[in-house]
Design a protein around this motif. Sequence first.
Motif, PDB file in Angstrom:
ATOM      1  N   MET A   1      51.680  32.091  44.251  1.00  0.00           N
ATOM      2  CA  MET A   1      51.040  31.799  42.978  1.00  0.00           C
ATOM      3  C   MET A   1      49.734  32.588  42.904  1.00  0.00           C
ATOM      4  O   MET A   1      48.937  32.555  43.822  1.00  0.00           O
ATOM      5  N   VAL A   2      49.511  33.254  41.825  1.00  0.00           N
ATOM      6  CA  VAL A   2      48.319  34.081  41.642  1.00  0.00           C
ATOM      7  C   VAL A   2      47.148  33.192  41.261  1.00  0.00           C
ATOM      8  O   VAL A   2      47.276  32.294  40.431  1.00  0.00           O
ATOM      9  N   SER A   3      45.997  33.470  41.864  1.00  0.00           N
ATOM     10  CA  SER A   3      44.803  32.668  41.563  1.00  0.00           C
ATOM     11  C   SER A   3      44.309  32.971  40.152  1.00  0.00           C
ATOM     12  O   SER A   3      44.561  34.045  39.600  1.00  0.00           O
ATOM     13  N   THR A   4      43.579  32.033  39.596  1.00  0.00           N
ATOM     14  CA  THR A   4      43.037  32.231  38.242  1.00  0.00           C
ATOM     15  C   THR A   4      42.006  33.341  38.234  1.00  0.00           C
ATOM     16  O   THR A   4      41.834  34.014  37.218  1.00  0.00           O
ATOM     17  N   LYS A   5      41.349  33.543  39.354  1.00  0.00           N
ATOM     18  CA  LYS A   5      40.358  34.624  39.470  1.00  0.00           C
ATOM     19  C   LYS A   5      41.047  35.983  39.262  1.00  0.00           C
ATOM     20  O   LYS A   5      40.565  36.823  38.498  1.00  0.00           O
ATOM     21  N   VAL A   6      42.170  36.179  39.929  1.00  0.00           N
ATOM     22  CA  VAL A   6      42.930  37.428  39.792  1.00  0.00           C
ATOM     23  C   VAL A   6      43.510  37.536  38.381  1.00  0.00           C
ATOM     24  O   VAL A   6      43.472  38.600  37.758  1.00  0.00           O
ATOM     25  N   GLU A   7      44.043  36.435  37.881  1.00  0.00           N
ATOM     26  CA  GLU A   7      44.602  36.414  36.524  1.00  0.00           C
ATOM     27  C   GLU A   7      43.573  36.835  35.482  1.00  0.00           C
ATOM     28  O   GLU A   7      43.857  37.652  34.602  1.00  0.00           O
ATOM     29  N   LYS A   8      42.384  36.256  35.570  1.00  0.00           N
ATOM     30  CA  LYS A   8      41.315  36.584  34.612  1.00  0.00           C
ATOM     31  C   LYS A   8      40.905  38.047  34.717  1.00  0.00           C
ATOM     32  O   LYS A   8      40.656  38.698  33.706  1.00  0.00           O
ATOM     33  N   TYR A   9      40.875  38.564  35.930  1.00  0.00           N
ATOM     34  CA  TYR A   9      40.492  39.962  36.117  1.00  0.00           C
ATOM     35  C   TYR A   9      41.542  40.890  35.499  1.00  0.00           C
ATOM     36  O   TYR A   9      41.204  41.867  34.839  1.00  0.00           O
ATOM     37  N   ILE A  10      42.800  40.562  35.711  1.00  0.00           N
ATOM     38  CA  ILE A  10      43.874  41.374  35.121  1.00  0.00           C
ATOM     39  C   ILE A  10      43.770  41.344  33.599  1.00  0.00           C
ATOM     40  O   ILE A  10      43.886  42.377  32.936  1.00  0.00           O
ATOM     41  N   SER A  11      43.547  40.177  33.029  1.00  0.00           N
ATOM     42  CA  SER A  11      43.404  40.059  31.569  1.00  0.00           C
ATOM     43  C   SER A  11      42.229  40.882  31.062  1.00  0.00           C
ATOM     44  O   SER A  11      42.310  41.533  30.019  1.00  0.00           O
ATOM     45  N   LYS A  12      41.129  40.848  31.802  1.00  0.00           N
ATOM     46  CA  LYS A  12      39.913  41.575  31.413  1.00  0.00           C
ATOM     47  C   LYS A  12      40.127  43.092  31.456  1.00  0.00           C
ATOM     48  O   LYS A  12      39.646  43.820  30.598  1.00  0.00           O
ATOM     49  N   ARG A  13      40.870  43.576  32.456  1.00  0.00           N
ATOM     50  CA  ARG A  13      41.052  45.024  32.658  1.00  0.00           C
ATOM     51  C   ARG A  13      42.299  45.580  31.976  1.00  0.00           C
ATOM     52  O   ARG A  13      42.481  46.802  31.946  1.00  0.00           O
ATOM     53  N   TYR A  14      43.118  44.736  31.414  1.00  0.00           N
ATOM     54  CA  TYR A  14      44.411  45.163  30.886  1.00  0.00           C
ATOM     55  C   TYR A  14      44.295  46.331  29.899  1.00  0.00           C
ATOM     56  O   TYR A  14      45.015  47.321  30.010  1.00  0.00           O
ATOM     57  N   GLU A  15      43.391  46.224  28.944  1.00  0.00           N
ATOM     58  CA  GLU A  15      43.269  47.275  27.912  1.00  0.00           C
ATOM     59  C   GLU A  15      42.875  48.617  28.512  1.00  0.00           C
ATOM     60  O   GLU A  15      43.393  49.664  28.112  1.00  0.00           O
ATOM     61  N   ASP A  49      51.033  39.175  48.049  1.00  0.00           N
ATOM     62  CA  ASP A  49      50.345  38.014  48.594  1.00  0.00           C
ATOM     63  C   ASP A  49      49.016  37.800  47.877  1.00  0.00           C
ATOM     64  O   ASP A  49      48.234  38.749  47.706  1.00  0.00           O
ATOM     65  N   ASN A  50      48.753  36.582  47.478  1.00  0.00           N
ATOM     66  CA  ASN A  50      47.534  36.255  46.733  1.00  0.00           C
ATOM     67  C   ASN A  50      46.272  36.566  47.547  1.00  0.00           C
ATOM     68  O   ASN A  50      45.277  37.028  47.000  1.00  0.00           O
ATOM     69  N   CYS A  51      46.308  36.342  48.850  1.00  0.00           N
ATOM     70  CA  CYS A  51      45.140  36.634  49.698  1.00  0.00           C
ATOM     71  C   CYS A  51      44.825  38.124  49.669  1.00  0.00           C
ATOM     72  O   CYS A  51      43.649  38.521  49.617  1.00  0.00           O
ATOM     73  N   LYS A  52      45.860  38.959  49.698  1.00  0.00           N
ATOM     74  CA  LYS A  52      45.674  40.409  49.647  1.00  0.00           C
ATOM     75  C   LYS A  52      45.066  40.817  48.310  1.00  0.00           C
ATOM     76  O   LYS A  52      44.158  41.663  48.258  1.00  0.00           O
ATOM     77  N   LEU A  53      45.527  40.204  47.231  1.00  0.00           N
ATOM     78  CA  LEU A  53      44.986  40.521  45.907  1.00  0.00           C
ATOM     79  C   LEU A  53      43.517  40.119  45.806  1.00  0.00           C
ATOM     80  O   LEU A  53      42.693  40.875  45.271  1.00  0.00           O
ATOM     81  N   GLU A  54      43.184  38.953  46.314  1.00  0.00           N
ATOM     82  CA  GLU A  54      41.787  38.510  46.275  1.00  0.00           C
ATOM     83  C   GLU A  54      40.908  39.389  47.150  1.00  0.00           C
ATOM     84  O   GLU A  54      39.755  39.654  46.812  1.00  0.00           O
ATOM     85  N   GLN A  55      41.463  39.870  48.258  1.00  0.00           N
ATOM     86  CA  GLN A  55      40.714  40.787  49.127  1.00  0.00           C
ATOM     87  C   GLN A  55      40.434  42.093  48.384  1.00  0.00           C
ATOM     88  O   GLN A  55      39.312  42.602  48.416  1.00  0.00           O
ATOM     89  N   LEU A  56      41.446  42.638  47.706  1.00  0.00           N
ATOM     90  CA  LEU A  56      41.255  43.859  46.914  1.00  0.00           C
ATOM     91  C   LEU A  56      40.231  43.637  45.808  1.00  0.00           C
ATOM     92  O   LEU A  56      39.447  44.531  45.488  1.00  0.00           O
ATOM     93  N   LEU A  57      40.242  42.459  45.233  1.00  0.00           N
ATOM     94  CA  LEU A  57      39.317  42.130  44.149  1.00  0.00           C
ATOM     95  C   LEU A  57      37.873  42.009  44.660  1.00  0.00           C
ATOM     96  O   LEU A  57      36.930  42.330  43.944  1.00  0.00           O
ATOM     97  N   LEU A  67      41.118  46.637  43.665  1.00  0.00           N
ATOM     98  CA  LEU A  67      42.272  46.272  42.840  1.00  0.00           C
ATOM     99  C   LEU A  67      42.433  47.269  41.694  1.00  0.00           C
ATOM    100  O   LEU A  67      43.542  47.694  41.382  1.00  0.00           O
ATOM    101  N   ASP A  68      41.311  47.679  41.078  1.00  0.00           N
ATOM    102  CA  ASP A  68      41.360  48.698  40.018  1.00  0.00           C
ATOM    103  C   ASP A  68      41.979  49.987  40.556  1.00  0.00           C
ATOM    104  O   ASP A  68      42.880  50.557  39.931  1.00  0.00           O
TER     105      ASP A  68
END
Length: 187
Positions: A1-15, A49-57, A67-68
Motif C-alpha cells: 500500500m502506498v503511503s499518503t506522503k508518496v501519493e500526495k507527491y505524485i499528485s503534486k508532480r504529475y503535471e 516497495d513503499n519503503c523504497k519509494l519513501e527512501q527515494l522521496l 523519486l523525481d
Amino acid sequence: MVSTKVEKYISKRYERWLDYASYHCEQAGMPEEACDVLNEVLCSLLQKDNCKLEQLLSIKKNGYTELDFFVLKMIKLNATSDTSPYRSKYKPMPVDDNIDYSRLEIEDIQEEVVDKNELFLHRFHQVRDVLEGMDLTPFAKKVFEYRFFEDSNFSEWPGTEPLKQLYETYNKVQELIRKKITGESIF
C-alpha cells in the motif's frame, strides 16, 4: 500500500512529469501517447516497495527528489527505447507511408444491435405460451411455474412433496417445453 506522503507527491508532480513525457513522446513520434507512458510508469512505480519509494522521496538534490529523477528516467526510457515495458506492451500498428488513407473507400456497416431484454422477454412469453398449451397435470404446471416464473427455491415449497419429486417434475416439464420450442419429437 502506498503511503499518503508518496501519493500526495505524485499528485503534486504529475503535471510536470506529464510535460516531460509529452516532450519525449513528441521526440519519439508518438505525441498522443504521453499520458499513457506516464501512467504506465506510475503503475509500475506504485508496485514497488513503499519503503523504497519513501527512501527515494526523502533524498533531495537541487530542489528535486530521487523519486523525481527515477520517474523522469523511466519516462524517457519508456518513450524512447523499443525494448521498454511500455513499447513492448503497446506496439504501434504498422503504417504504410505509400498509402493515402484519405482516398480509401471505407464501407460503413451498421451492426445489428440485439436488445437482450427484448429477446429475454420474447423467450419468457414463448415458454409461458407453450406451457399453457400443454396438457399437463395441475401439479406439474404449479411446480414449473413456482420454480421458473416465480424463481423460488423448492426448499421453500409450500407443499409436503419430497424435493426429489419436485425436481423430477420440474425437469420433465422443462424438457417437454424445450422440445416443443425446438421442434423435437416429444415421444
